[in-house]
Structure formats: structure tokens, C-alpha cells
Design a protein around this motif. Structure first.
Motif, short mmCIF file in Angstrom:
data_model
loop_
_atom_site.label_atom_id
_atom_site.label_comp_id
_atom_site.label_asym_id
_atom_site.label_seq_id
_atom_site.Cartn_x
_atom_site.Cartn_y
_atom_site.Cartn_z
N PHE A 1 0.49 5.19 1.51
CA PHE A 1 -0.22 6.12 2.36
C PHE A 1 0.47 7.47 2.25
O PHE A 1 1.59 7.57 1.76
N GLU B 1 -3.14 9.03 5.72
CA GLU B 1 -4.33 8.54 5.02
C GLU B 1 -3.94 7.56 3.93
O GLU B 1 -2.86 7.62 3.36
N PHE B 2 -4.87 6.66 3.65
CA PHE B 2 -4.68 5.66 2.61
C PHE B 2 -4.71 6.33 1.24
O PHE B 2 -5.51 7.23 1.00
N ALA C 1 -3.61 0.62 -2.85
CA ALA C 1 -3.10 -0.68 -2.43
C ALA C 1 -3.22 -1.66 -3.57
O ALA C 1 -4.04 -1.49 -4.48
N GLY D 1 0.82 -1.21 0.00
CA GLY D 1 0.00 0.00 0.00
C GLY D 1 0.85 1.25 0.00
O GLY D 1 2.03 1.22 0.35
N THR E 1 -7.36 -0.96 3.57
CA THR E 1 -7.02 0.46 3.49
C THR E 1 -6.63 1.01 4.85
O THR E 1 -6.40 2.20 4.99
N GLN E 2 -6.55 0.15 5.85
CA GLN E 2 -6.28 0.58 7.22
C GLN E 2 -4.80 0.46 7.54
O GLN E 2 -4.21 -0.61 7.39
N ALA E 3 -4.22 1.53 8.02
CA ALA E 3 -2.80 1.55 8.31
C ALA E 3 -2.41 0.49 9.33
O ALA E 3 -1.32 -0.10 9.25
N TYR F 1 -1.02 -2.94 8.23
CA TYR F 1 0.26 -3.02 7.54
C TYR F 1 1.38 -3.26 8.54
O TYR F 1 1.45 -2.61 9.58
#
Length: 124
Positions: free
Chosen positions: A37, A46-47, A50, A35, A106-108, A111
């Protein structure tokens, strides 16, 4: 373990293009969803985009959809972010991240590994 190093940032004018690269170390790069960010001054991370480990699925934030393209080359252990039609609001530090989560997210917090970032500045 995966180490990530971003490159390709810089100062451009609105409407220009940039391509960011993220080089990964380790033989298991192809197993990770990847991804991008970004974090602008005074704002939360923020995303942006990905891509699945296979490269078969891509996801984008609404703010960049149609302008940015994520891709990967597993043979080169590299993921890319092609950014076209850049806007001043795209100014941020851009981070590459690797996720072993079974689904592309999409969530940090999903990762596992992060690069140190590369600065993109878009002037008006």
C-alpha cells in the motif's frame, strides 16, 4: 505473529526504477497473502499490489498496472515490489502488509500486520 521491514525506497527521477523489499520474520510467512500500500502526503492510504501466499495470483491498482510488479520468495521470507517508469505521482510512503484473509484483497482492513514504511520520492 509476523514482523515486516521494508527497504529500498529513495529519491529518483521520473522514468527511473526502484525495487522495494519487505523482509518478514516468522516461520509462517508462506501462509500469508501479501500486499503493498502507499500513502502520499495529505492523502489516504491506497492499495498498490497484492500477491497470494503461493505466488500464483497477483493484483494491481489501475494506476500502477503495467509499471509495477509484485513477487515473493517464500524461502527468503521476502516480498518485492519492482517499480518501473516511475512518475511524480508515485511519491509516497510505501507499506508492506500481511493478510491471513482466505482471499487476496485490496482492502487495508483485511491485512493483519504492517511494516513501518519506506519513502519513495519521484522528482519530475
Amino acid at each position: 505473529q509476523v514482523q515486516l521491514v521494508e527497504s529500498g525506497g529513495g529519491l529518483v527521477q521520473a522514468g527511473d526504477s526502484l525495487r522495494l523489499s519487505c523482509a518478514a520474520s516468522g516461520r509462517t510467512f508462506s501462509r500469508y497473502n501479501m500486499g503493498w500500500f502507499r500513502q502520499a502526503p495529505g492523502k489516504e492510504r491506497e492499495f498498490v499490489a497484492a500477491i497470494r501466499w503461493s505466488g500464483g495470483n497477483t493484483y494491481y491498482a489501475d494506476s500502477v498496472k503495467g509499471r509495477f510488479t509484485i513477487s515473493r520468495d517464500n524461502a527468503k521470507n521476502t516480498v518485492y515490489l519492482q517499480m518501473d517508469s516511475l512518475k511524480p505521482e508515485d511519491t509516497a510512503v510505501y507499506y508492506c502488509a500481511a493478510s491471513y484473509h482466505p482471499s487476496v484483497t485490496t482492502q487495508a482492513y483485511d491485512y493483519d500486520y504492517w511494516g513501518k514504511g519506506t519513502l519513495v520520492t519521484v522528482s519530475s
